[in-house]
Design a protein around this motif. Structure first.
Motif, PDB file in Angstrom:
ATOM      1  N   ASP A   1       1.202  -1.544   0.179  1.00  0.00           N
ATOM      2  CA  ASP A   1      -0.171  -0.058  -0.176  1.00  0.00           C
ATOM      3  C   ASP A   1       1.057   1.518  -0.099  1.00  0.00           C
ATOM      4  O   ASP A   1       1.855   1.776   0.723  1.00  0.00           O
ATOM      5  N   PRO A   2       1.236   2.171  -1.120  1.00  0.00           N
ATOM      6  CA  PRO A   2       2.048   3.087  -1.382  1.00  0.00           C
ATOM      7  C   PRO A   2       1.547   4.304  -0.002  1.00  0.00           C
ATOM      8  O   PRO A   2       2.398   4.753   0.222  1.00  0.00           O
ATOM      9  N   ALA A   3      -0.240   4.553   0.283  1.00  0.00           N
ATOM     10  CA  ALA A   3       0.134   5.748   1.130  1.00  0.00           C
ATOM     11  C   ALA A   3       0.516   5.104   2.372  1.00  0.00           C
ATOM     12  O   ALA A   3       0.859   6.123   3.006  1.00  0.00           O
ATOM     13  N   VAL A   4      -0.032   4.426   2.833  1.00  0.00           N
ATOM     14  CA  VAL A   4       0.936   3.895   4.092  1.00  0.00           C
ATOM     15  C   VAL A   4       2.133   3.372   3.920  1.00  0.00           C
ATOM     16  O   VAL A   4       2.963   4.438   5.029  1.00  0.00           O
ATOM     17  N   ARG A   5       3.021   3.285   3.321  1.00  0.00           N
ATOM     18  CA  ARG A   5       4.311   3.217   3.986  1.00  0.00           C
ATOM     19  C   ARG A   5       5.032   4.509   2.759  1.00  0.00           C
ATOM     20  O   ARG A   5       5.741   4.719   3.775  1.00  0.00           O
ATOM     21  N   ALA A   6       4.031   5.468   2.681  1.00  0.00           N
ATOM     22  CA  ALA A   6       4.505   7.525   2.160  1.00  0.00           C
ATOM     23  C   ALA A   6       4.770   7.216   3.336  1.00  0.00           C
ATOM     24  O   ALA A   6       5.703   7.993   4.252  1.00  0.00           O
ATOM     25  N   ALA A   7       3.357   6.869   4.007  1.00  0.00           N
ATOM     26  CA  ALA A   7       3.492   7.757   5.747  1.00  0.00           C
ATOM     27  C   ALA A   7       4.285   7.032   6.571  1.00  0.00           C
ATOM     28  O   ALA A   7       4.565   8.283   7.626  1.00  0.00           O
ATOM     29  N   ARG A   8       4.603   6.194   6.363  1.00  0.00           N
ATOM     30  CA  ARG A   8       5.432   6.185   7.404  1.00  0.00           C
ATOM     31  C   ARG A   8       6.910   5.342   7.479  1.00  0.00           C
ATOM     32  O   ARG A   8       8.008   5.795   7.896  1.00  0.00           O
ATOM     33  N   THR A   9       7.636   6.034   5.693  1.00  0.00           N
ATOM     34  CA  THR A   9       8.472   6.572   6.025  1.00  0.00           C
ATOM     35  C   THR A   9       9.522   7.927   6.219  1.00  0.00           C
ATOM     36  O   THR A   9      10.453   7.540   5.997  1.00  0.00           O
ATOM     37  N   LEU A  10       8.180   8.709   6.148  1.00  0.00           N
ATOM     38  CA  LEU A  10       8.333  10.247   6.292  1.00  0.00           C
ATOM     39  C   LEU A  10       9.134  10.680   7.664  1.00  0.00           C
ATOM     40  O   LEU A  10      10.604  11.358   7.958  1.00  0.00           O
ATOM     41  N   PRO A  11       9.019  10.284   9.047  1.00  0.00           N
ATOM     42  CA  PRO A  11       9.569  10.064  10.162  1.00  0.00           C
ATOM     43  C   PRO A  11      10.866   9.401   9.883  1.00  0.00           C
ATOM     44  O   PRO A  11      11.596   9.630  10.739  1.00  0.00           O
ATOM     45  N   ARG A  12      11.018   7.929   9.016  1.00  0.00           N
ATOM     46  CA  ARG A  12      12.362   7.834   8.649  1.00  0.00           C
ATOM     47  C   ARG A  12      13.230   8.290   8.277  1.00  0.00           C
ATOM     48  O   ARG A  12      14.786   9.074   8.435  1.00  0.00           O
ATOM     49  N   LEU A  13      12.481   9.629   7.373  1.00  0.00           N
ATOM     50  CA  LEU A  13      13.915  10.383   6.659  1.00  0.00           C
ATOM     51  C   LEU A  13      13.400  11.606   7.779  1.00  0.00           C
ATOM     52  O   LEU A  13      14.798  11.957   7.641  1.00  0.00           O
ATOM     53  N   ASP A  14      12.764  11.724   8.562  1.00  0.00           N
ATOM     54  CA  ASP A  14      13.203  13.111   9.358  1.00  0.00           C
ATOM     55  C   ASP A  14      14.341  12.613  10.415  1.00  0.00           C
ATOM     56  O   ASP A  14      15.471  13.736  10.866  1.00  0.00           O
ATOM     57  N   SER A  15      14.009  10.973  10.805  1.00  0.00           N
ATOM     58  CA  SER A  15      15.424  10.530  11.750  1.00  0.00           C
ATOM     59  C   SER A  15      16.632  11.177  11.049  1.00  0.00           C
ATOM     60  O   SER A  15      17.890  11.249  11.750  1.00  0.00           O
ATOM     61  N   LEU A  16      17.187  10.060  10.395  1.00  0.00           N
ATOM     62  CA  LEU A  16      17.924  10.943   9.315  1.00  0.00           C
ATOM     63  C   LEU A  16      18.844  11.924   9.114  1.00  0.00           C
ATOM     64  O   LEU A  16      19.778  12.290   9.092  1.00  0.00           O
ATOM     65  N   VAL A  17      17.485  12.900   8.493  1.00  0.00           N
ATOM     66  CA  VAL A  17      18.453  14.575   8.872  1.00  0.00           C
ATOM     67  C   VAL A  17      18.273  14.532  10.176  1.00  0.00           C
ATOM     68  O   VAL A  17      19.897  15.177  10.753  1.00  0.00           O
TER      69      VAL A  17
END
Length: 313
Positions: A164-180
């Motif tokens: 489900d791309p909508a679910v996975r997109a939402a769960r990716t954003l916090p990961r990217l925030d953490s990498l920043v």
């Protein structure tokens, strides 16, 4: 004035709930499988969900680290022996399987070792073209609807919602925030825009097939010549859209190598490709966060490269 949080910081999500030491593993294995008593036991690998040991230089035993991994261990024990003989690359097949006991509350199992090194360790300069074609042919066989009909009974349907791309997109954003925050990645407008667009996408069409479920650069093994040696860690095996496994085409390969994989696999409809690219970003960001947080420099470099590959042509 902001009041600082009280108490210790929360444990990371990959923290074990039950850590098995080498000594404990040796005792559990000897107690359940007397024929292996006295065999040397060595630590082999640690992941989010399992601690892995090499026994007697021949057998690999997997012990769950978190309760959430237990259903996956049970699925591995039930399904891998049925599908292993049907696939063109080696996969683990349980030879020793133990249920819960007073000594250890969860099931564990062991199978013959598949020698090789992780794709994550190959380095960005390695030629991945031949390997990619082998992975594509492997996935074409794994995703055969006949295999799903014959060996997929009882498997759950995409329990992690990875197609489900909508679910996975939402769960990716916090990961990217953490990498920043960790200082290892800078926001890429192309990535952020793609994820924003993915928030409105529906899951791709198509009947579910048997999927590995968590196919990324740590789970494809290479031999010394850089060819595929096997596919490991099947704790997320399930029925799902093929996009779930095709994420590896976009996270692990680019250019001619990706073309070789897709040529060997067959046509991928646009909605399936989009879902695979979203998951490629999600898995790569997740691996990068774990690697940065635990000091795994080689994996971090590969995972960050995967974020870059995910949207490449």
């Amino acid at each position: 004035m902001t009041t600082p949080p009280q108490g210790p910081p929360p444990a990371p999500e990959w923290a074990p709930e039950h850590e098995v030491t080498t000594e404990a593993a040796a005792g559990l294995i000897a107690g359940r499988f007397p024929e292996l008593a006295g065999a040397p036991v060595e630590p082999l690998a640690v992941g989010w969900d399992n601690t892995v040991f090499l026994v007697g230089g021949e057998w690999v035993f997997r012990f769950p680290r978190r309760r959430i991994a237990v259903p996956g261990v049970e699925r591995e024990i039930a399904v891998l022996p049925a599908i292993a003989p049907r696939l063109p690359l080696p996969i683990p097949a349980p030879r020793f399987a133990a249920g819960p006991s007073e000594e250890f509350p969860w099931p564990f199992w062991g199978g013959r070792m598949i020698p090789g090194r992780e794709l994550a360790e190959a380095g960005p300069g390695a030629d991945r073209t031949v390997l990619a074609a082998q992975v594509g042919a492997f996935l074409r066989t794994l995703h055969d609807p006949v295999l799903a009909a014959e060996a997929g009974k009882g498997l759950p349907h995409d329990p992690m919602e990875r197609s489900d791309p909508a679910v996975r997109a939402a769960r990716t954003l916090p990961r990217l925030d953490s990498l920043v925050r960790l200082g290892v990645w800078e926001r890429d407008p192309a990535v952020m825009g793609f994820l924003a667009e993915a928030a409105g996408r529906r899951p791709p069409a198509g009947n579910p097939v048997i999927v590995h479920g968590d196919l990324h650069v740590r789970h494809v093994l290479l031999d010394s010549a850089g060819r595929a040696a096997g596919v490991i860690d099947w704790g997320d095996v399930c029925l799902a859209n093929p996009a779930v496994d095709l994420a590896v085409a976009y996270a692990g390969f680019a250019g001619a190598a990706r073309a070789a994989l897709l040529d060997a696999y067959g046509p991928v409809p646009p909605d399936r490709e989009a879902a695979a690219r979203v998951l490629a970003l999600n898995l790569s960001a997740t691996l990068a966060e774990w690697a940065a947080s635990t000091g795994r420099a080689t994996l971090l470099a590969e995972a960050l490269a995967g974020i870059g590959r995910a949207l490449s042509g």
